[in-house]
Design an enzyme around this catalytic site. Structure first.
Site, PDB file in Angstrom:
ATOM      1  N   LEU A 104      47.223  40.217  36.826  1.00 34.91           N
ATOM      2  CA  LEU A 104      48.358  39.216  36.324  1.00 34.91           C
ATOM      3  C   LEU A 104      49.585  39.564  37.102  1.00 34.91           C
ATOM      4  O   LEU A 104      49.970  40.722  36.771  1.00 34.91           O
ATOM      5  CB  LEU A 104      48.166  38.696  35.157  1.00 34.91           C
ATOM      6  CG  LEU A 104      47.507  37.764  34.344  1.00 34.91           C
ATOM      7  CD1 LEU A 104      47.551  37.625  33.014  1.00 34.91           C
ATOM      8  CD2 LEU A 104      47.588  36.400  35.105  1.00 34.91           C
ATOM      9  N   ASP A 105      50.171  38.731  37.807  1.00 39.12           N
ATOM     10  CA  ASP A 105      51.733  39.284  38.250  1.00 39.12           C
ATOM     11  C   ASP A 105      52.405  39.574  36.928  1.00 39.12           C
ATOM     12  O   ASP A 105      52.352  38.962  35.790  1.00 39.12           O
ATOM     13  CB  ASP A 105      52.311  38.043  38.961  1.00 39.12           C
ATOM     14  CG  ASP A 105      51.560  37.690  40.267  1.00 39.12           C
ATOM     15  OD1 ASP A 105      51.150  38.296  41.062  1.00 39.12           O
ATOM     16  OD2 ASP A 105      51.530  36.453  40.569  1.00 39.12           O
ATOM     17  N   PRO A 106      53.550  40.367  37.139  1.00 39.43           N
ATOM     18  CA  PRO A 106      54.255  40.841  36.115  1.00 39.43           C
ATOM     19  C   PRO A 106      54.987  39.730  35.285  1.00 39.43           C
ATOM     20  O   PRO A 106      54.947  39.773  34.285  1.00 39.43           O
ATOM     21  CB  PRO A 106      55.369  41.753  36.972  1.00 39.43           C
ATOM     22  CG  PRO A 106      54.362  42.278  38.139  1.00 39.43           C
ATOM     23  CD  PRO A 106      53.766  41.238  38.736  1.00 39.43           C
TER      24      PRO A 106
END
Length: 314
Positions: free
Chosen positions: A47-49
């Site tokens: 998951l993106d930050p």
């Protein structure tokens, strides 16, 4: 020289973690691994930050089956901002262009979104973990390189509009259920391009990954609070069985004797497999008491041949 023994507990199972914003998926994994004092762990798709939501983590023998979660469908709740294009197609990127979107209507947005339902082709963003010639695209992007990417087929099973807020920068809240490899950022960017104003994702929440939903998820903060000064095994009740992600695969229960030989790598004669599938199909193999042993493949002569066996199944 003797090989140094790896540290940590040899625990096996799946943890459904609720990732918070501001950390990478690997950071979340390493933190959870530390809290559980686990010897081996891996996540099942980044998951993106800036994104939040369901991040299944596999411990021990469960890592052998992480591919099934990587290949699983996902569900996201996202907010698209129309009128601003960014370098990464999300809120963390540099603003590239700003166009007044106040001329857009809800009907225009709804009509444009219709093109993103069903089977579609997507060009992966440069800032992504997709590898080209062994190099992740995001590493090339950091060097200022932009290379041609092949469009990939993905499926958007569901794309529902939850809310539309019109204005100079319009916002659209959406609920998306999609196949593996779908980039929600690309949908936002492509939608903005189709409407002539640019766009990006400002919020992204993964509500489900495969069979796991946010109702099952636990946060790192909850784990830290419950652990306190106690030993790591107080958290083990959060672990789901190693085959938790495999429930859609037909199950075959073997006798104790057959289980022993299956775990030794031998194909087992069992005509019941034909009730579960056809030659070449995968079956989930368990012992009669329910202990998961691994995955097998149906052969042409009514046997089930081991394909992926867990060490605890001996």
């Amino acid at each position: 020289m003797s090989r140094k023994r790896s540290m940590g507990r040899p625990i096996n199972g799946v943890l459904v973690l609720m990732k918070s914003a501001g950390m990478t998926s690997n950071h979340a994994l390493q933190k959870a691994k530390y809290l559980f004092s686990a010897r081996k762990a891996g996540h099942t798709g980044s998951l993106d930050p800036f994104a939040t939501g369901v991040l299944p983590l596999c411990f021990g023998e469960a890592t052998k089956f992480s591919q099934y979660l990587l290949d699983a469908d996902k569900r996201y709740i996202a907010t698209f901002r129309l009128g601003v294009a960014t370098s990464t197609a999300d809120i963390e990127g540099e603003e590239l262009a700003r166009v007044d979107a106040s001329g857009l209507s809800a009907a225009q947005i709804e009509k444009a979104l219709a093109a993103f339902r069903g089977d579609i082709l997507q060009v992966p963003p440069m800032v992504s973990a997709l590898k080209v010639n062994g190099q992740p695209l995001y590493k090339l992007a950091r060097k200022g390189q932009v290379i041609e990417r092949q469009a990939r087929a993905v499926t958007i099973y569901q794309l529902d509009i939850l809310a539309i807020r019109l204005g100079p920068v319009a916002e659209v809240d959406v609920d998306i259920r999609c196949s593996k490899g779908t980039y929600i950022r690309s949908i936002a960017s492509d939608l903005g391009e189709a409407l002539g104003v640019g766009g990006h994702v400002s919020k992204l929440h993964r509500a489900a990954a495969g069979c796991f939903t946010e109702d099952q998820a636990v946060t790192l903060e909850q784990l830290i609070e419950e652990l306190g000064e106690r030993s790591a095994d107080v958290l083990d009740h959060y672990l789901l069985p190693p085959d938790a992600a495999l429930e859609a695969i037909p199950k075959l229960a073997l006798s104790n004797i057959s289980s022993h030989y299956f775990c030794q790598g031998q194909a087992i004669m069992d005509m019941r497999v034909y009730r579960l599938g056809n030659q070449g199909d995968t079956v989930r193999v368990c012992r009669e008491d329910g202990l998961f042993l691994g995955l097998g493949e149906i052969t042409d002569d009514g046997r089930v041949a081991p394909r992926r066996v867990i060490a605890t199944g001996t």
